[in-house]
Design a protein around this motif. Structure first.
Motif, PDB file in Angstrom:
ATOM      1  N   GLU A  21      40.002  47.584 -56.482  1.00 30.28           N
ATOM      2  CA  GLU A  21      39.004  48.653 -56.539  1.00 30.28           C
ATOM      3  C   GLU A  21      39.631  49.968 -56.994  1.00 30.28           C
ATOM      4  OE1 GLU A  21      37.435  48.716 -52.611  1.00 30.28           O
ATOM      5  OE2 GLU A  21      36.071  47.023 -52.922  1.00 30.28           O
ATOM      6  N   ARG A  22      40.841  50.235 -56.538  1.00 31.22           N
ATOM      7  CA  ARG A  22      41.502  51.483 -56.913  1.00 31.22           C
ATOM      8  C   ARG A  22      41.909  51.474 -58.383  1.00 31.22           C
ATOM      9  NH1 ARG A  22      43.495  55.341 -53.477  1.00 31.22           N
ATOM     10  NH2 ARG A  22      41.874  54.453 -52.150  1.00 31.22           N
ATOM     11  N   LEU A  30      47.244  53.378 -64.320  1.00 29.08           N
ATOM     12  CA  LEU A  30      47.355  53.700 -62.898  1.00 29.08           C
ATOM     13  C   LEU A  30      48.802  53.571 -62.461  1.00 29.08           C
ATOM     14  CD1 LEU A  30      46.064  54.296 -60.093  1.00 29.08           C
ATOM     15  CD2 LEU A  30      45.968  51.811 -59.754  1.00 29.08           C
ATOM     16  N   TYR A  31      49.307  54.644 -61.853  1.00 31.14           N
ATOM     17  CA  TYR A  31      50.631  54.601 -61.228  1.00 31.14           C
ATOM     18  C   TYR A  31      50.426  54.268 -59.755  1.00 31.14           C
ATOM     19  CZ  TYR A  31      52.841  56.447 -65.391  1.00 31.14           C
ATOM     20  OH  TYR A  31      53.315  56.594 -66.671  1.00 31.14           O
ATOM     21  N   LEU A  32      50.921  53.106 -59.365  1.00 29.89           N
ATOM     22  CA  LEU A  32      50.744  52.630 -57.992  1.00 29.89           C
ATOM     23  C   LEU A  32      52.085  52.672 -57.276  1.00 29.89           C
ATOM     24  CD1 LEU A  32      48.846  51.420 -55.881  1.00 29.89           C
ATOM     25  CD2 LEU A  32      49.393  49.151 -56.799  1.00 29.89           C
ATOM     26  N   GLU A  33      52.227  53.642 -56.387  1.00 28.40           N
ATOM     27  CA  GLU A  33      53.473  53.789 -55.634  1.00 28.40           C
ATOM     28  C   GLU A  33      53.528  52.735 -54.528  1.00 28.40           C
ATOM     29  OE1 GLU A  33      55.647  56.791 -52.482  1.00 28.40           O
ATOM     30  OE2 GLU A  33      53.984  57.537 -53.695  1.00 28.40           O
ATOM     31  N   TYR A 203      46.672  57.847 -59.945  1.00 31.17           N
ATOM     32  CA  TYR A 203      47.735  57.577 -58.969  1.00 31.17           C
ATOM     33  C   TYR A 203      47.122  57.043 -57.683  1.00 31.17           C
ATOM     34  CZ  TYR A 203      50.954  58.590 -55.138  1.00 31.17           C
ATOM     35  OH  TYR A 203      51.722  58.496 -54.004  1.00 31.17           O
ATOM     36  N   ALA A 204      47.802  56.077 -57.092  1.00 35.21           N
ATOM     37  CA  ALA A 204      47.429  55.586 -55.762  1.00 35.21           C
ATOM     38  C   ALA A 204      48.699  55.196 -55.024  1.00 35.21           C
ATOM     39  CB  ALA A 204      46.482  54.395 -55.858  1.00 35.21           C
ATOM     40  N   LYS A 205      48.584  55.096 -53.728  1.00 34.52           N
ATOM     41  CA  LYS A 205      49.763  54.862 -52.899  1.00 34.52           C
ATOM     42  C   LYS A 205      49.554  53.640 -52.019  1.00 34.52           C
ATOM     43  CE  LYS A 205      52.715  57.370 -49.584  1.00 34.52           C
ATOM     44  NZ  LYS A 205      53.930  57.401 -50.379  1.00 34.52           N
ATOM     45  N   TYR A 206      50.489  52.710 -52.114  1.00 39.77           N
ATOM     46  CA  TYR A 206      50.450  51.523 -51.266  1.00 39.77           C
ATOM     47  C   TYR A 206      51.640  51.584 -50.321  1.00 39.77           C
ATOM     48  CZ  TYR A 206      50.326  46.534 -50.037  1.00 39.77           C
ATOM     49  OH  TYR A 206      50.270  45.342 -49.367  1.00 39.77           O
ATOM     50  N   GLU A 207      51.430  52.218 -49.199  1.00 40.47           N
ATOM     51  CA  GLU A 207      52.484  52.437 -48.205  1.00 40.47           C
ATOM     52  C   GLU A 207      52.033  51.817 -46.894  1.00 40.47           C
ATOM     53  OE1 GLU A 207      56.120  53.659 -47.632  1.00 40.47           O
ATOM     54  OE2 GLU A 207      55.251  55.294 -48.792  1.00 40.47           O
ATOM     55  N   THR A 208      52.852  50.932 -46.348  1.00 38.08           N
ATOM     56  CA  THR A 208      52.454  50.258 -45.110  1.00 38.08           C
ATOM     57  C   THR A 208      52.499  51.196 -43.909  1.00 38.08           C
ATOM     58  OG1 THR A 208      53.419  48.240 -46.030  1.00 38.08           O
ATOM     59  CG2 THR A 208      52.809  48.200 -43.716  1.00 38.08           C
ATOM     60  N   VAL A 283      45.951  52.810 -49.909  1.00 38.44           N
ATOM     61  CA  VAL A 283      45.118  51.603 -49.929  1.00 38.44           C
ATOM     62  C   VAL A 283      45.567  50.637 -48.827  1.00 38.44           C
ATOM     63  CG1 VAL A 283      44.493  51.718 -52.356  1.00 38.44           C
ATOM     64  CG2 VAL A 283      46.643  50.620 -51.707  1.00 38.44           C
ATOM     65  N   ASN A 284      46.135  51.180 -47.761  1.00 38.99           N
ATOM     66  CA  ASN A 284      46.742  50.351 -46.728  1.00 38.99           C
ATOM     67  C   ASN A 284      45.718  49.822 -45.722  1.00 38.99           C
ATOM     68  OD1 ASN A 284      48.510  49.163 -44.910  1.00 38.99           O
ATOM     69  ND2 ASN A 284      48.971  51.081 -43.885  1.00 38.99           N
ATOM     70  N   MET A 285      45.644  48.501 -45.613  1.00 32.98           N
ATOM     71  CA  MET A 285      44.705  47.854 -44.701  1.00 32.98           C
ATOM     72  C   MET A 285      45.388  47.198 -43.496  1.00 32.98           C
ATOM     73  SD  MET A 285      41.637  48.307 -45.924  1.00 32.98           S
ATOM     74  CE  MET A 285      42.180  49.967 -46.363  1.00 32.98           C
TER      75      MET A 285
END
Length: 487
Positions: A21-22, A30-33, A203-208, A283-285
């Motif tokens: 979705e992002r 898209l830069y996905l960190e 830009y979006a961030k995938y950080e746990t 985007v952390n679930m």
């Protein structure tokens, strides 16, 4: 022990959906960190029992045809030979390992970005190693006033002086060997440069961690503070999210500090920002996939204590300041625990008190604790390891599996030919001797077969531990702490 507290399948499904979705939200690129580790996020698997260490990789493989990977490493970490505590390798060696692992899986590694570059000699040597592997290397520089002077940052003398990283695919995954490498700054710099090149990028961030929808002082979030004590990271209530939505969420200081920069960049490029808070960026679930909160709390508390011992070891070896140890003590106080809440610590120290020699203790999955002490033949690590293998194999603890006649020649080799002062056998040497004995001894063969069962067990030793013992325990999956100030 080892009780499952996290639903990994649910996590994969929810996380994949939100990432897709992002991606669809933005235009050309898209830069996905990617925060944490892609292949082996052992921190997450330790504090969220049931979390698969390669969960992020599993999702990335679904997008591999559209994705390229940019690996970021801080020049200071190269110069100081910063080490991954879980793998016992330097960050630069880990970059090379990651490149090999990504490539083997058919993932495209486009380049390596070195941040905070200041003509360090070690960095130039590392660049040469990457060039031999035909990996493009780009340099990003220190920006005075970062991250608060947004006018300076968003200019030719700010992000503008960084190298423009050339990318070719719509999804750019930005990852690193560890925290503090400069992933977000690299992404922001690229947004600035892409705009100047006429490319619409997001830009979006995938950080746990920290997990945004868990309380600020939840043990899982505190464990993240403990893991990043060397960076002085602090979990905080996200003030931007609270103001925008009247909802309490958790983020950490560096993301909160940098958010105005990100928001200004979006506003300058697009006229408005798609994000109203650092929490919006993520985007952390993971927090929605915890199935047993108590199991995760217990696992996280153990991680906090282990990190405390790591910092004490670093301080004893003059690798950090006392402030880092104090930070760990603050985290333990917030969690309401002490080092004695780690059962193997109490058992090892009691064994040392009783035997008047350095000792070790290993806690089994069922809570049983096995101890061992230093002898003329073995150090504490080797002794407790042998005792655990005997216990698991149902062999009497007093039975000799390796005769002194087999050990003495190894000791003589060490002291007479290899220059060792300490004749006692390390863990690797005792396991080799056990392997040889297994050729003729059924009991030794049974004990050797128990090695896979050691994974996930907790251990403590009451003295400093040699690198070779650390490596063996790590390879066996034993989570070891030790009192580094005692030799």
């Amino acid at each position: 022990m080892n009780k499952i507290g996290f639903n990994n399948q649910k996590y994969l499904e929810m996380q994949s959906k939100h990432i897709m979705e992002r991606i669809a939200q933005f235009g050309d690129k898209l830069y996905l960190e990617f925060g944490g580790k892609l292949f082996d996020d052992y921190h997450a698997s330790r504090v969220l029992p049931g979390f698969s260490p390669d969960s992020k990789l599993q999702m990335l493989m679904q997008l591999k045809d559209d994705a390229e990977i940019v690996i970021v490493i801080n020049a200071n970490d190269i110069e100081q030979n910063k080490t991954r505590s879980d793998l016992q390798i330097t960050y630069q060696e880990d970059v090379l390992r990651l490149i090999n692992e990504f490539t083997k899986r058919g993932l495209y590694v486009g380049s390596v970005v070195v941040t905070q570059y200041n003509r360090q000699k070690a960095v130039d040597l590392f660049k040469a190693r990457l060039k031999r592997r035909k990996i493009d290397v780009y340099f990003h520089y220190y920006i005075e006033g970062y991250p608060t002077d947004t006018k300076k940052i968003i200019s030719d003398s700010g992000f503008g002086k960084n190298d423009y990283v050339k990318t070719t695919r719509p999804l750019v995954v930005v990852t690193a060997p560890g925290p503090g490498s400069g992933k977000m700054a690299t992404c922001l710099s690229q947004l600035y440069h892409e705009h100047k090149h006429g490319i619409k990028a997001g830009y979006a961030k995938y950080e746990t961690f920290p997990i945004w929808n868990l309380p600020l002082n939840h043990p899982v979030n505190l464990a993240y503070e403990a893991a990043t004590a060397d960076l002085a990271d602090v979990n905080m209530i996200d003030p931007f999210h609270l103001q925008a939505y009247n909802e309490v969420t958790v983020n950490y200081n560096r993301d909160i500090e940098i958010f105005p920069v990100l928001k200004n960049i979006f506003e300058e490029i697009y006229g408005s920002s798609p994000y109203q808070s650092p929490t919006d960026m993520g985007v952390n679930m993971a927090g929605l996939c915890i199935s047993d909160d108590d199991a995760c709390c217990n696992a996280s508390n153990q991680e906090i204590i282990r990190r405390y011992f790591v910092s004490k070891t670093r301080y004893a070896h003059e690798l950090c300041s006392h402030e880092e140890v104090q930070k760990q003590e603050v985290v333990m106080n917030k969690a309401g625990i002490t080092e004695l809440d780690r059962p193997c610590v109490m058992a090892a120290r009691k064994k040392e008190e009783d035997s008047r020699s350095f000792s070790g203790a290993i806690e089994l999955d069922d809570g049983t604790i096995i101890t061992g002490k230093t002898t003329n033949l073995m150090g504490a690590c080797s002794s407790v390891l042998m005792n655990v293998l005997k216990y698991l194999a149902g062999i009497d603890k007093n039975k000799v599996l390796i005769s002194p006649e087999a050990i003495v020649p190894i000791q003589n080799l060490k002291t007479e030919y290899l220059g060792s002062v300490n004749p006692r056998l390390h863990s690797n040497e005792i396991l080799i001797a056990l392997s040889v004995s297994a050729l003729h001894s059924e009991d030794a063969k049974k004990a050797l077969a128990m090695l896979p069962k050691l994974k996930g067990m907790q251990a403590h030793v009451t003295c400093d531990v040699a690198d070779v013992d650390l490596s063996i325990y790590s390879n066996l999956g034993i989570m070891l702490t030790y009192d580094a100030n005692k030799k």
